[in-house]
Design a protein around this motif. Structure first.
Motif, mmCIF file in Angstrom:
data_model
loop_
_atom_site.group_PDB
_atom_site.id
_atom_site.type_symbol
_atom_site.label_atom_id
_atom_site.label_comp_id
_atom_site.label_asym_id
_atom_site.label_seq_id
_atom_site.Cartn_x
_atom_site.Cartn_y
_atom_site.Cartn_z
ATOM 1 N N GLU A 34 -15.239 1.327 1.663
ATOM 2 C CA GLU A 34 -14.207 0.298 1.756
ATOM 3 C C GLU A 34 -12.850 0.932 2.032
ATOM 4 O OE1 GLU A 34 -12.519 -2.950 -1.387
ATOM 5 O OE2 GLU A 34 -14.684 -2.730 -1.266
ATOM 6 N N ILE A 35 -12.048 0.226 2.819
ATOM 7 C CA ILE A 35 -10.655 0.619 3.057
ATOM 8 C C ILE A 35 -9.805 -0.611 2.800
ATOM 9 C CG2 ILE A 35 -8.952 1.493 4.693
ATOM 10 C CD1 ILE A 35 -11.323 2.668 6.308
ATOM 11 N N GLN A 36 -8.772 -0.433 1.991
ATOM 12 C CA GLN A 36 -7.830 -1.508 1.712
ATOM 13 C C GLN A 36 -6.415 -0.988 1.921
ATOM 14 O OE1 GLN A 36 -8.740 -2.442 -2.382
ATOM 15 N NE2 GLN A 36 -10.162 -4.051 -1.788
ATOM 16 N N LYS A 37 -5.494 -1.906 2.081
ATOM 17 C CA LYS A 37 -4.082 -1.558 2.163
ATOM 18 C C LYS A 37 -3.367 -2.367 1.091
ATOM 19 C CE LYS A 37 -0.296 -1.014 5.423
ATOM 20 N NZ LYS A 37 0.143 -1.246 6.813
ATOM 21 N N ASP A 38 -2.637 -1.672 0.205
ATOM 22 C CA ASP A 38 -1.973 -2.389 -0.886
ATOM 23 C C ASP A 38 -0.583 -2.855 -0.465
ATOM 24 O OD1 ASP A 38 -0.176 -0.255 -1.254
ATOM 25 O OD2 ASP A 38 -1.169 0.484 -3.051
ATOM 26 N N SER A 39 0.063 -3.581 -1.350
ATOM 27 C CA SER A 39 1.351 -4.198 -1.033
ATOM 28 C C SER A 39 2.467 -3.179 -0.794
ATOM 29 C CB SER A 39 1.768 -5.156 -2.152
ATOM 30 O OG SER A 39 1.852 -4.457 -3.376
ATOM 31 N N SER A 40 2.294 -1.941 -1.249
ATOM 32 C CA SER A 40 3.305 -0.908 -1.004
ATOM 33 C C SER A 40 3.022 -0.115 0.273
ATOM 34 C CB SER A 40 3.414 0.030 -2.211
ATOM 35 O OG SER A 40 2.199 0.693 -2.432
ATOM 36 N N GLY A 41 1.943 -0.486 0.999
ATOM 37 C CA GLY A 41 1.623 0.177 2.259
ATOM 38 C C GLY A 41 0.656 1.332 2.134
ATOM 39 N N ASN A 42 0.217 1.636 0.902
ATOM 40 C CA ASN A 42 -0.759 2.709 0.701
ATOM 41 C C ASN A 42 -2.145 2.257 1.142
ATOM 42 O OD1 ASN A 42 1.046 4.561 -0.456
ATOM 43 N ND2 ASN A 42 0.795 3.649 -2.471
ATOM 44 N N PHE A 43 -2.940 3.200 1.603
ATOM 45 C CA PHE A 43 -4.323 2.943 1.989
ATOM 46 C C PHE A 43 -5.228 3.406 0.853
ATOM 47 C CE2 PHE A 43 -1.979 2.912 5.847
ATOM 48 C CZ PHE A 43 -2.604 1.953 6.626
ATOM 49 N N ILE A 44 -6.086 2.513 0.379
ATOM 50 C CA ILE A 44 -7.021 2.800 -0.704
ATOM 51 C C ILE A 44 -8.390 2.937 -0.056
ATOM 52 C CG2 ILE A 44 -7.995 1.975 -2.873
ATOM 53 C CD1 ILE A 44 -5.374 0.066 -2.838
ATOM 54 N N ILE A 45 -8.920 4.147 -0.081
ATOM 55 C CA ILE A 45 -10.195 4.430 0.576
ATOM 56 C C ILE A 45 -11.209 4.713 -0.528
ATOM 57 C CG2 ILE A 45 -11.344 5.925 2.249
ATOM 58 C CD1 ILE A 45 -8.365 6.498 3.219
ATOM 59 N N LYS A 46 -12.350 4.022 -0.486
ATOM 60 C CA LYS A 46 -13.335 4.111 -1.567
ATOM 61 C C LYS A 46 -14.733 4.292 -0.999
ATOM 62 C CE LYS A 46 -11.013 0.181 -3.607
ATOM 63 N NZ LYS A 46 -11.242 -1.104 -4.261
ATOM 64 N N PRO B 168 1.599 5.584 3.592
ATOM 65 C CA PRO B 168 1.656 5.135 4.991
ATOM 66 C C PRO B 168 1.798 6.272 6.009
ATOM 67 C CG PRO B 168 3.022 3.728 3.617
ATOM 68 C CD PRO B 168 2.582 4.879 2.760
ATOM 69 N N ASP B 169 2.272 7.449 5.559
ATOM 70 C CA ASP B 169 2.400 8.608 6.447
ATOM 71 C C ASP B 169 1.136 9.459 6.487
ATOM 72 O OD1 ASP B 169 5.059 7.976 7.112
ATOM 73 O OD2 ASP B 169 5.786 8.980 5.297
ATOM 74 N N GLY B 170 0.110 9.065 5.722
ATOM 75 C CA GLY B 170 -1.148 9.800 5.710
ATOM 76 C C GLY B 170 -1.219 10.904 4.678
ATOM 77 N N LYS B 171 -0.214 11.023 3.822
ATOM 78 C CA LYS B 171 -0.231 12.051 2.774
ATOM 79 C C LYS B 171 -1.057 11.559 1.600
ATOM 80 C CE LYS B 171 4.156 14.018 4.048
ATOM 81 N NZ LYS B 171 5.563 13.731 3.961
ATOM 82 N N THR B 172 -1.854 12.466 1.026
ATOM 83 C CA THR B 172 -2.681 12.111 -0.115
ATOM 84 C C THR B 172 -1.805 11.925 -1.348
ATOM 85 O OG1 THR B 172 -4.564 13.318 0.787
ATOM 86 C CG2 THR B 172 -4.598 12.853 -1.579
ATOM 87 N N VAL B 173 -1.947 10.760 -1.967
ATOM 88 C CA VAL B 173 -1.215 10.429 -3.180
ATOM 89 C C VAL B 173 -2.073 10.739 -4.400
ATOM 90 C CG1 VAL B 173 -0.183 8.520 -4.495
ATOM 91 C CG2 VAL B 173 0.082 8.613 -2.006
ATOM 92 N N ARG B 174 -3.358 10.428 -4.296
ATOM 93 C CA ARG B 174 -4.251 10.593 -5.448
ATOM 94 C C ARG B 174 -5.697 10.598 -4.972
ATOM 95 N NH1 ARG B 174 -4.988 6.353 -10.432
ATOM 96 N NH2 ARG B 174 -6.024 7.804 -11.814
ATOM 97 N N GLN C 244 -1.784 8.359 11.765
ATOM 98 C CA GLN C 244 -1.401 9.303 10.720
ATOM 99 C C GLN C 244 -2.322 9.223 9.488
ATOM 100 O OE1 GLN C 244 0.393 6.764 11.858
ATOM 101 N NE2 GLN C 244 1.425 5.645 10.222
ATOM 102 N N VAL C 245 -3.124 8.180 9.369
ATOM 103 C CA VAL C 245 -4.020 7.985 8.228
ATOM 104 C C VAL C 245 -5.456 8.392 8.568
ATOM 105 C CG1 VAL C 245 -4.926 6.238 6.634
ATOM 106 C CG2 VAL C 245 -2.545 6.135 7.360
ATOM 107 N N GLN C 246 -5.785 8.435 9.841
ATOM 108 C CA GLN C 246 -7.169 8.645 10.268
ATOM 109 C C GLN C 246 -7.779 9.950 9.759
ATOM 110 O OE1 GLN C 246 -7.637 8.061 14.505
ATOM 111 N NE2 GLN C 246 -6.670 6.049 14.435
ATOM 112 N N LYS C 247 -7.056 11.048 9.837
ATOM 113 C CA LYS C 247 -7.609 12.345 9.445
ATOM 114 C C LYS C 247 -8.025 12.353 7.970
ATOM 115 C CE LYS C 247 -6.612 17.288 9.371
ATOM 116 N NZ LYS C 247 -5.614 18.317 9.620
ATOM 117 N N GLY C 248 -7.154 11.847 7.098
ATOM 118 C CA GLY C 248 -7.454 11.830 5.671
ATOM 119 C C GLY C 248 -8.634 10.940 5.336
#
Length: 113
Positions: free
Chosen positions: A57-69, A89-95, A37-41
């Motif tokens: 870089e790809i990181q995963k934070d403590s709340s389950g969000n993926f930080i892609i830089k 975690p569902d692949g929706k863009t937060v920011r 669910q995260v791959q497309k974004g």
């Protein structure tokens, strides 16, 4: 800024590193190791870079969000721009945002995308 989102590149406290690399092609290949669910974004974000970019870089934070830089060195020596995409975690863009740093590593500008 919301919980779990911190300023500088590599300054995401409590985040777990999932991938770090220096080429666009390797970054795109790394996306297959992410949850489906995260791959497309992540893939669409990395595809937006040019060959000038030198850090991914790809990181995963403590709340389950993926930080892609991804980092783009500036045309002026020492300057750089760091682009961020935060996916839940569902692949929706937060920011999505960009930070510009001076040669001393100080944040000069932050722009929401």
């Amino acid at each position: 800024m919301g919980a779990g989102f911190h300023g500088g590149f590599g300054d995401t406290k409590g985040a777990r590193e999932l991938y770090t690399g220096s080429s666009k092609s390797d970054a795109l290949k790394s996306v297959s190791s992410l949850p489906p669910q995260v791959q497309k974004g992540a893939k669409s974000f990395f595809k937006g870079s040019s060959n000038r970019y030198n850090k991914y870089e790809i990181q995963k934070d403590s709340s389950g969000n993926f930080i892609i830089k991804m980092e783009n060195p500036g045309r002026v020596p020492g300057l750089k721009a760091v682009y961020y995409k935060i996916l839940d975690p569902d692949g929706k863009t937060v920011r999505v945002y960009k930070e510009t740093y001076d040669p001393d590593g100080k944040l000069v500008h932050r722009k929401e995308k």
